[in-house]
Design a protein around this motif. Structure first.
Motif, short mmCIF file in Angstrom:
data_model
loop_
_atom_site.label_atom_id
_atom_site.label_comp_id
_atom_site.label_asym_id
_atom_site.label_seq_id
_atom_site.Cartn_x
_atom_site.Cartn_y
_atom_site.Cartn_z
N PHE A 14 22.72 25.80 31.98
CA PHE A 14 23.37 27.06 31.35
C PHE A 14 24.71 26.96 31.54
CE2 PHE A 14 24.28 31.49 30.53
CZ PHE A 14 23.51 31.76 29.48
N LYS A 15 25.45 26.67 30.43
CA LYS A 15 26.87 26.21 30.60
C LYS A 15 27.73 27.59 30.43
CE LYS A 15 26.86 21.36 29.21
NZ LYS A 15 25.32 21.19 29.17
N LEU A 16 29.10 27.56 31.09
CA LEU A 16 29.83 28.70 30.99
C LEU A 16 31.23 28.27 30.48
CD1 LEU A 16 29.20 30.21 34.36
CD2 LEU A 16 28.27 30.78 32.22
N GLY A 17 31.79 28.84 29.63
CA GLY A 17 33.13 28.66 28.98
C GLY A 17 33.79 29.80 29.01
N LEU A 18 35.26 29.64 29.49
CA LEU A 18 35.91 30.84 29.50
C LEU A 18 36.56 30.99 28.39
CD1 LEU A 18 37.84 32.68 31.44
CD2 LEU A 18 39.19 30.75 31.83
N PHE A 19 36.36 32.25 27.87
CA PHE A 19 36.46 32.43 26.31
C PHE A 19 37.85 33.59 26.02
CE2 PHE A 19 34.29 34.84 22.64
CZ PHE A 19 34.96 34.15 21.70
N ASN A 20 38.25 33.59 25.21
CA ASN A 20 39.40 34.64 24.48
C ASN A 20 40.58 34.77 25.51
OD1 ASN A 20 39.75 36.34 22.24
ND2 ASN A 20 39.41 37.81 23.77
N ALA A 21 40.77 34.20 26.45
CA ALA A 21 41.70 34.37 27.45
C ALA A 21 43.12 34.39 27.03
CB ALA A 21 41.70 33.73 28.88
N ASN A 22 43.44 33.34 25.82
CA ASN A 22 44.90 33.35 25.11
C ASN A 22 45.18 34.56 24.27
OD1 ASN A 22 42.47 32.50 23.17
ND2 ASN A 22 43.94 32.03 21.74
N CYS A 23 43.98 35.59 24.14
CA CYS A 23 44.48 36.73 23.50
C CYS A 23 44.25 37.82 24.33
CB CYS A 23 43.34 37.27 22.40
SG CYS A 23 42.89 35.42 21.42
N ASP A 24 44.90 38.86 23.94
CA ASP A 24 45.07 40.27 24.64
C ASP A 24 43.71 41.15 24.63
OD1 ASP A 24 45.65 41.32 22.44
OD2 ASP A 24 47.12 42.96 23.09
N GLY A 54 34.32 24.72 38.35
CA GLY A 54 33.57 23.99 37.77
C GLY A 54 32.81 24.46 36.53
N VAL A 55 33.72 25.49 36.05
CA VAL A 55 33.38 26.22 34.60
C VAL A 55 33.40 25.00 33.55
CG1 VAL A 55 34.08 27.83 32.96
CG2 VAL A 55 33.96 28.65 35.25
N ASP A 56 32.59 25.04 32.62
CA ASP A 56 32.47 23.84 31.98
C ASP A 56 33.53 23.46 30.72
OD1 ASP A 56 29.57 22.88 32.84
OD2 ASP A 56 29.38 24.96 32.35
N PHE A 57 34.04 24.70 30.25
CA PHE A 57 34.95 24.72 29.16
C PHE A 57 35.93 25.75 28.92
CE2 PHE A 57 31.13 25.88 26.92
CZ PHE A 57 31.42 27.13 26.36
N ILE A 58 37.02 25.77 28.24
CA ILE A 58 37.96 26.83 27.87
C ILE A 58 37.98 26.96 26.13
CG2 ILE A 58 40.14 27.82 27.86
CD1 ILE A 58 40.65 26.34 30.50
N LEU A 59 37.60 27.86 25.97
CA LEU A 59 37.43 28.13 24.42
C LEU A 59 38.52 29.35 23.79
CD1 LEU A 59 36.07 28.08 21.63
CD2 LEU A 59 34.25 29.48 22.32
N PRO A 60 39.50 29.03 23.46
CA PRO A 60 40.61 29.87 22.97
C PRO A 60 40.24 30.50 21.69
CG PRO A 60 41.37 27.71 22.80
CD PRO A 60 40.07 27.61 23.23
N VAL A 61 40.49 31.71 21.07
CA VAL A 61 40.20 32.14 19.81
C VAL A 61 41.54 32.00 19.10
CG1 VAL A 61 39.76 34.44 18.65
CG2 VAL A 61 38.58 33.64 20.73
N ALA A 62 41.32 31.49 17.86
CA ALA A 62 42.32 31.66 16.95
C ALA A 62 42.58 32.91 16.11
CB ALA A 62 41.91 30.35 15.88
#
Ligand code: FMN
Length: 381
Positions: A14-24, A54-62
């Motif tokens: 069960f992977k985890l990705g840090l999401f949307n942290a590039n946006c407020d 060890g979080v698997d990925f970072i996913l920024p939002v466009a």
């Protein structure tokens, strides 16, 4: 440093990705003053925390504009490719997605960016393809989104990119949406297979993902709905002899006691919900959604008809996102159920990443390891 394995293809169940942290805004439809302000140095800090844990990925939002309403969440955002090149240089092992709007950027431009970021991160880039969402964001570029054809255009875009990334001699392309001459790119990315994700909920979105993506991020707002959504996505992929992993986007509200978590969730997502924003967002999405998917199917159009595992969904959760509210044990219990239902992970968001992430990383990740959802993180890479 030689090429590192991209954790997106790693062993965690069960992977985890840090999401949307590039946006407020903390991915909430909320006016709460605690919401994430997206300051650059804080983004670096939480990205490094995620990398170390060890979080698997970072996913920024466009994003090109905010969501409107009173808080205009996501109105302040860092561009995703430059973000991921910079954060990639400041991290060691975490996968770095970039998010690309296919109506805005050409495949040739994106091929160059992917090769650049993959070189800078020693093989950690991934591509999130978005074929069109809110029309008012595309107005900034003078581009009209056609709800019925956005995924057809995106698929041809993807085919051009894929052919470029195979390398080889320059080629011409005479398609419905692209007429291109002498297409070639050099260098190629380090990874022979860059992870490709798409994020969509509509049936056309699933069909697109079935042909183009390795991972589909979709709206799984309840555990009960998960198996049928996962099955449907797999059916689309099998039509094209492909396999695809299904993820959901999520909010995390994790506190030492269930009551504390529930109180905080109620505060930011009910008391402080930005209802004007929610109404505007739903109306705008309806314009670009296309006619293939019945509205009754869409969790993102009907956020409040779905319940959480324990309790009600409040309007300040992002429509369609899975909302985890509770203690670390509660959250892992739900993740185990989601994994059993066929989901391979979640993109995670917090109202305030700096305030909320340390407790999550310290308390939830080890429990996930003990539950068999994740492997123990190695100290050194
Ligand atoms: C995890 C996730 C990430 C997304 N990232 C973006 C993004 O960065 N930019 C964007 O415009 N839309 C983004 N979207 C919106 C989707 O691309 C899509 O438009 C939406 O989920 C509705 O699905 P549909 O387009 O198939 O109707 C994202 C959605 C999800 C679930």
């Amino acid at each position: 440093m030689s090429q590192v394995p991209n954790p997106v293809y790693g062993p965690n169940r069960f992977k985890l990705g840090l999401f949307n942290a590039n946006c407020d805004g903390g991915f909430a439809i909320s006016k709460a003053p605690e919401r994430w302000p997206a300051k650059w140095d804080d983004i670096v800090k939480i990205s490094q925390w995620a990398d170390d844990a060890g979080v698997d990925f970072i996913l920024p939002v466009a994003k090109w504009r905010g969501l409107g309403g009173e808080a205009d969440n996501l109105g302040r955002s860092y561009e995703t490719m430059t973000h991921s090149a910079a954060i990639g240089a400041l991290t060691k092992r975490i996968g770095m997605f970039v998010t690309v709007h296919t109506p805005v950027l050409t495949p040739a431009y994106v091929a160059k960016c992917l090769a650049t970021i993959d070189a800078a991160t020693h093989g950690r880039v991934g591509l999130n393809i978005v074929c069109g969402w809110n029309q008012n964001e595309f107005d900034v570029h003078g581009i009209e989104i056609n709800g019925e054809h956005r995924y057809d255009h995106g698929l041809e875009w993807f085919k051009v990119l894929k052919k470029m990334l195979e390398g080889g001699a320059p080629f011409n392309w005479d398609g419905e949406y692209f007429k291109l001459k002498n297409v070639v790119t050099d260098p190629l990315p380090l990874q022979s297979k860059i992870p490709v994700m798409s994020a969509g909920f509509s049936f056309k979105g699933r069909d697109f993902a079935g042909q183009a993506a390795d991972l589909l991020f979709t709206s799984v707002s309840t555990i009960e709905r998960a198996p049928s959504i996962v099955q449907s996505v797999h059916d689309y992929a099998r039509k094209y002899d492909r396999e695809i992993q299904v993820f959901t986007s999520s909010h995390i509200v994790c506190r030492p006691t269930r009551q504390e978590a529930e109180d905080f969730y109620y505060y930011f997502a009910e008391t402080m919900a930005d209802r004007t924003c929610l109404d505007q967002m739903t109306a705008m999405k309806k314009k670009t959604a296309g006619s293939d998917t019945p509205e009754s199917e869409r969790a993102d159009f009907n956020p409040e008809v779905h319940t959480r595992y324990r309790g009600k969904i409040h309007p300040g959760s992002f429509p369609g996102s899975y909302t985890f509210v509770g203690t670390p044990d509660d959250i892992v219990e739900e993740m185990v159920l989601l994994e059993k239902a066929g989901l391979r992970g979640a993109a995670i968001t917090f109202l305030d990443y700096i305030a909320d992430m340390p407790f999550f990383l310290d308390e939830v990740l080890p429990r996930m390891e003990r539950a068999g959802l994740r492997e123990k993180v190695k100290a050194e890479v």
